[in-house]
Scaffold this motif. Sequence first.
Motif, PDB file in Angstrom:
ATOM      1  N   PHE A 111       0.841  -1.191   0.000  1.00  0.00           N
ATOM      2  CA  PHE A 111       0.000   0.000   0.000  1.00  0.00           C
ATOM      3  C   PHE A 111       0.878   1.243   0.000  1.00  0.00           C
ATOM      4  CE2 PHE A 111      -3.038  -2.937   2.151  1.00  0.00           C
ATOM      5  CZ  PHE A 111      -4.092  -2.788   1.256  1.00  0.00           C
ATOM      6  N   GLU A 115      -3.150   4.889  -2.130  1.00  0.00           N
ATOM      7  CA  GLU A 115      -4.174   3.840  -2.055  1.00  0.00           C
ATOM      8  C   GLU A 115      -5.148   4.143  -0.914  1.00  0.00           C
ATOM      9  OE1 GLU A 115      -1.862   2.174  -5.042  1.00  0.00           O
ATOM     10  OE2 GLU A 115      -1.007   2.714  -3.102  1.00  0.00           O
ATOM     11  N   LEU A 116      -4.598   4.505   0.241  1.00  0.00           N
ATOM     12  CA  LEU A 116      -5.466   4.793   1.393  1.00  0.00           C
ATOM     13  C   LEU A 116      -6.251   6.084   1.195  1.00  0.00           C
ATOM     14  CD1 LEU A 116      -5.797   3.058   3.992  1.00  0.00           C
ATOM     15  CD2 LEU A 116      -3.858   2.442   2.572  1.00  0.00           C
ATOM     16  N   LEU A 119      -9.275   5.154  -0.702  1.00  0.00           N
ATOM     17  CA  LEU A 119     -10.225   4.420   0.122  1.00  0.00           C
ATOM     18  C   LEU A 119     -10.986   5.358   1.061  1.00  0.00           C
ATOM     19  CD1 LEU A 119      -8.278   1.172   1.115  1.00  0.00           C
ATOM     20  CD2 LEU A 119     -10.046   1.461  -0.633  1.00  0.00           C
ATOM     21  N   GLY A 151     -10.958  -3.273  -4.448  1.00  0.00           N
ATOM     22  CA  GLY A 151     -11.120  -3.477  -3.012  1.00  0.00           C
ATOM     23  C   GLY A 151     -10.820  -4.905  -2.598  1.00  0.00           C
ATOM     24  N   PHE A 154      -7.089  -5.414  -2.754  1.00  0.00           N
ATOM     25  CA  PHE A 154      -6.435  -4.794  -1.602  1.00  0.00           C
ATOM     26  C   PHE A 154      -6.500  -5.712  -0.383  1.00  0.00           C
ATOM     27  CE2 PHE A 154      -6.946   0.012  -2.768  1.00  0.00           C
ATOM     28  CZ  PHE A 154      -6.005  -0.156  -3.773  1.00  0.00           C
ATOM     29  N   ARG A 155      -7.648  -6.311  -0.176  1.00  0.00           N
ATOM     30  CA  ARG A 155      -7.865  -7.120   1.019  1.00  0.00           C
ATOM     31  C   ARG A 155      -7.154  -8.464   0.945  1.00  0.00           C
ATOM     32  NH1 ARG A 155     -13.715  -5.471   3.339  1.00  0.00           N
ATOM     33  NH2 ARG A 155     -13.585  -7.505   4.356  1.00  0.00           N
ATOM     34  N   VAL A 195      -7.959  -1.051   6.129  1.00  0.00           N
ATOM     35  CA  VAL A 195      -8.419  -1.270   4.758  1.00  0.00           C
ATOM     36  C   VAL A 195      -9.769  -1.987   4.751  1.00  0.00           C
ATOM     37  CG1 VAL A 195      -7.952  -2.563   2.626  1.00  0.00           C
ATOM     38  CG2 VAL A 195      -6.129  -1.218   3.706  1.00  0.00           C
ATOM     39  N   GLU A 196      -9.928  -2.951   5.635  1.00  0.00           N
ATOM     40  CA  GLU A 196     -11.206  -3.668   5.727  1.00  0.00           C
ATOM     41  C   GLU A 196     -12.341  -2.710   6.065  1.00  0.00           C
ATOM     42  OE1 GLU A 196     -13.203  -6.944   8.693  1.00  0.00           O
ATOM     43  OE2 GLU A 196     -11.138  -7.285   8.026  1.00  0.00           O
ATOM     44  N   CYS A 198     -12.401   0.579   5.641  1.00  0.00           N
ATOM     45  CA  CYS A 198     -12.596   1.559   4.560  1.00  0.00           C
ATOM     46  C   CYS A 198     -13.361   0.954   3.390  1.00  0.00           C
ATOM     47  CB  CYS A 198     -11.246   2.082   4.075  1.00  0.00           C
ATOM     48  SG  CYS A 198     -10.398   3.206   5.208  1.00  0.00           S
ATOM     49  N   THR A 199     -12.986  -0.245   2.985  1.00  0.00           N
ATOM     50  CA  THR A 199     -13.660  -0.877   1.842  1.00  0.00           C
ATOM     51  C   THR A 199     -15.102  -1.247   2.185  1.00  0.00           C
ATOM     52  OG1 THR A 199     -12.661  -3.001   2.467  1.00  0.00           O
ATOM     53  CG2 THR A 199     -11.541  -1.724   0.753  1.00  0.00           C
TER      54      THR A 199
END
Length: 309
Positions: A111, A115-116, A119, A151, A154-155, A195-196, A198-199
């Motif tokens: 990341f 990327e963040l 998100l 997404g 990313f995860r 990330v979880e 945010c997505t």
Amino acid sequence: MSSKKQFLLVIILSLNLNFFYSNFIVKSNEIHSPRRIVAIGDLHGDFKQTIKVLHLANIIDDNKNWSGSNGILVQTGDIVDRGPDCLMIYEFFEKLRKEAEKVGGKVINLFGNHELMNLQLDWRYVTPEDINTFGSKKDRIAAFSSKGYIGKSFRSSFQVVAIVEQDTLFVHGGVNLQWANKGIEKINQLGAGLVEKCTDALADGKQKVIAASDEISIVHPDGPLWNRKFAYNDDKATEKEVDEVLEVLKIKRMVVGHTPLGKKIKSRFHGKVYVIDVGLSEHYGSNLAALEIIGDKVREIYPEERDEL
């Protein structure tokens, strides 16, 4: 419980732990034959330059297929923003990941701060052309959600930091001593948690993400995605901190992107830090460079040296 069942349970637990550990630290199967590592920096939505730098480093062939054998490719984040091609690049890395795995190679995606930012719906650097590749703003948001292609990628396939071949740390911005003391596994757990959330928020149409303070600290100025200290600072205190980070993590060097310092890769603190963001995308000047690491040998690769590979 019978001894046979206990034995099977131990095997299952061992396999699960080994799989979990391998997500963070990539080790060579051949102790006496270190694998070739190639690292590339920020791509910022430029598919054409992405293909050029991967071809330059002999990671792909003329047909854009994986040619890196059992080598390891590390991309240090910021695939998105400033250019129009982020979707194409994300898709291409997923293709390469599958091809590499078939021949014993590996693709590691990290990341970046951008990327963040995406998100969190921070679209300051998103171009109209980029939005058009998704169809609409709504479609783009959906793609970055937990239900969308990016997404999901990313995860499943991205992480904040990685130690590769036991001696080199890769991260977008930098890992200071405070973060090093948390440990690689913890850093990646915090990143995955953020990330979880945010997505999931994007999938649910929520504008606000509720996350723990330690997860949010991933995107703080001194966090691993934003830190520029080891790229900019030259004082003895910073070098001392670099030494302490390397000692805590039991590594030889740190490789970062995020901070373009010119057209060439910068080796800092006597080879303890490498800054590999050279402004690769057209937005920053279309400068091509990759870093190659084989055991203790570290080499910078540029177009003028292509014939030597």
